[in-house]
Design a protein around this motif. Structure first.
Motif, PDB file in Angstrom:
ATOM      1  N   LEU A 102     113.803  19.241  62.474  1.00 11.17           N
ATOM      2  CA  LEU A 102     113.400  19.077  63.871  1.00 11.17           C
ATOM      3  C   LEU A 102     113.572  17.643  64.337  1.00 11.17           C
ATOM      4  O   LEU A 102     114.054  17.391  65.451  1.00 11.17           O
ATOM      5  CB  LEU A 102     111.948  19.509  64.048  1.00 11.17           C
ATOM      6  CG  LEU A 102     111.661  21.003  63.987  1.00 11.17           C
ATOM      7  CD1 LEU A 102     110.155  21.252  64.114  1.00 11.17           C
ATOM      8  CD2 LEU A 102     112.403  21.740  65.089  1.00 11.17           C
ATOM      9  N   LEU A 155     116.126  25.767  65.734  1.00 11.08           N
ATOM     10  CA  LEU A 155     115.271  25.913  64.554  1.00 11.08           C
ATOM     11  C   LEU A 155     115.497  27.257  63.879  1.00 11.08           C
ATOM     12  O   LEU A 155     115.557  27.337  62.644  1.00 11.08           O
ATOM     13  CB  LEU A 155     113.801  25.755  64.948  1.00 11.08           C
ATOM     14  CG  LEU A 155     112.784  25.888  63.813  1.00 11.08           C
ATOM     15  CD1 LEU A 155     113.010  24.829  62.745  1.00 11.08           C
ATOM     16  CD2 LEU A 155     111.359  25.798  64.357  1.00 11.08           C
ATOM     17  N   PRO A 209     108.593  24.155  68.831  1.00  6.20           N
ATOM     18  CA  PRO A 209     109.055  23.944  67.461  1.00  6.20           C
ATOM     19  C   PRO A 209     108.007  23.292  66.564  1.00  6.20           C
ATOM     20  O   PRO A 209     107.906  23.614  65.382  1.00  6.20           O
ATOM     21  CB  PRO A 209     110.275  23.036  67.642  1.00  6.20           C
ATOM     22  CG  PRO A 209     110.794  23.377  68.992  1.00  6.20           C
ATOM     23  CD  PRO A 209     109.572  23.652  69.821  1.00  6.20           C
ATOM     24  N   ILE A 256     111.544  21.776  57.442  1.00  5.46           N
ATOM     25  CA  ILE A 256     111.499  22.019  58.890  1.00  5.46           C
ATOM     26  C   ILE A 256     111.236  20.731  59.669  1.00  5.46           C
ATOM     27  O   ILE A 256     111.927  20.454  60.656  1.00  5.46           O
ATOM     28  CB  ILE A 256     110.476  23.121  59.224  1.00  5.46           C
ATOM     29  CG1 ILE A 256     111.072  24.499  58.900  1.00  5.46           C
ATOM     30  CG2 ILE A 256     110.058  23.067  60.686  1.00  5.46           C
ATOM     31  CD1 ILE A 256     110.128  25.669  59.160  1.00  5.46           C
TER      32      ILE A 256
END
Length: 379
Positions: free
Chosen positions: A138, A98, A335, A134
């Motif tokens: 992920l 990440l 994450p 994001i």
């Protein structure tokens, strides 16, 4: 100025903020004056993001426009997808992946080269793209490392439901979607925690938003900050595999000098209000699934630690069983924490930019002085 050294900056006031309020003695948390209980019950993650970035709740049209804007920013450039695939093939750990991905996103952001890093409009556009992409990154990373192809985001699902859809390949039911949305709301901000402060320090140098978020991710990756909920779930699985009574297991663990994760907090002296909310959601998920053992283990351990150590659980304690019951891999917990907290990181960075001053503390020197310098042959 006091000469006392406050290790870890504990109790030191370094800024004023109107973003989140914490009363550790009373167990209260609020964002911009709204209680976490009301926000968790009534607000979506998108509403909370808007609140943190704009300083007020959106009206219906503003929320619709903002949600549409966020949803439209979810897709990743092909080059970023290729990099995610390579990171998964290299068996990179999720938080390190990440960190790399968010840094790479700046190369494909139209505002990344904006001359003024403090420009609010440009930063809000960057903020939207970072926050929206994001979850896509992920979910793709998780699927790639399990030999599956990425699932494209959908614009007709909200932030929480869309992530679960991209992760599992199917639209989540209403209970799962609402629970995950609530978890994101609960983790969106929490004062000047270590990762938020790291982002602020980076921004204070007049570095850019991507750099500040990348620094925050690197800070959150540390086991003393972001990994507690994963450790809680590993503990619960160990309890399950031992076939021991949870009380007996904890008693033995403490006698062996082990630390039971998910208890105590630098700020709260009582039970974390977020743990109260997630504990109830964990119970609801257990009842819906007809499998209560993870919730039962958790409540039994909580009661034992309260009686024998006078410690209360923090948010990580019940987020562990909540995420596990949703089918989320354990090493993806941190994450996901970042996926939520990015809203708060960005809000504090925007606040830092408004009235910036370089964050530059000092250390008291305690080493030797005035030593004669010896020639290399005399050392």
């Amino acid at each position: 100025m006091s000469d006392d050294v406050q290790r870890g900056l504990e109790g030191v006031l370094v800024a004023e903020s109107d973003l989140s309020y914490i009363d550790g003695d009373a167990g209260k948390l609020g964002y911009l004056g709204y209680s976490i209980e009301d926000l968790a019950r009534e607000a979506s993650y998108e509403e909370v993001v808007y609140l943190l970035w704009h300083g007020r709740l959106p009206d219906a049209q503003e929320l619709d426009d903002f949600s549409t804007w966020m949803a439209g920013a979810r897709p990743l450039d092909d080059e970023v997808v290729t990099e995610i695939r390579q990171l998964a093939a290299a068996d990179e750990v999720p938080m390190a992946a990440l960190r790399t991905i968010v840094s790479a996103l700046s190369a494909y952001d139209d505002d990344a080269t904006h001359d003024d890093v403090t420009d609010l409009d440009a930063n809000l556009r960057k903020a939207c793209r970072i926050t929206a992409k994001i979850p896509t990154a992920l979910a793709a990373f998780e699927r790639f490392r399990n030999g599956k192809e990425a699932v494209d985001p959908r614009e007709d699902l909200n932030h929480a439901a869309n992530f679960l859809y991209m992760l599992n390949g199917e639209v989540p039911d209403e209970v799962l979607a609402e629970t995950f949305d609530m978890a994101l709301v609960l983790h969106a901000d929490h004062g000047l925690n270590a990762s938020t402060f790291s982002a602020m320090v980076t921004a204070s140098t007049l570095s850019d938003l991507h750099s500040a978020v990348t620094a925050a991710i690197g800070t959150l990756a540390g086991s003393l900050h972001g990994g507690a909920n994963a450790n809680v779930m590993r503990m619960l699985k160990e309890v399950d595999e031992s076939d021991a009574d949870p009380r007996t297991w904890v008693e033995t663990a403490l006698a062996d000098g082990r630390r039971v994760p998910g208890f105590g907090h630098r700020v709260y002296d009582v039970k974390d209000p977020r743990a109260e909310i997630l504990g109830a959601k964990s119970k609801e998920l257990a009842e819906a699934a007809g499998e209560s053992k993870w919730y039962d283990y958790s409540t039994t351990i909580e009661a034992y630690i309260a009686d024998h150590k006078a410690l209360a659980p923090n948010v990580d304690f019940y987020s562990a069983s909540t995420y596990y019951q949703m089918g989320i891999p354990i090493d993806a917990y941190t994450p996901i924490f970042a996926m939520s907290r990015v809203a708060g990181w960005i809000a504090h960075v925007l606040e830092q930019y408004e009235d910036n001053r370089l964050i530059r503390p000092r250390a008291r020197y305690v080493g030797e002085a005035d030593l004669p310098f010896p020639a290399v042959g005399e050392r």
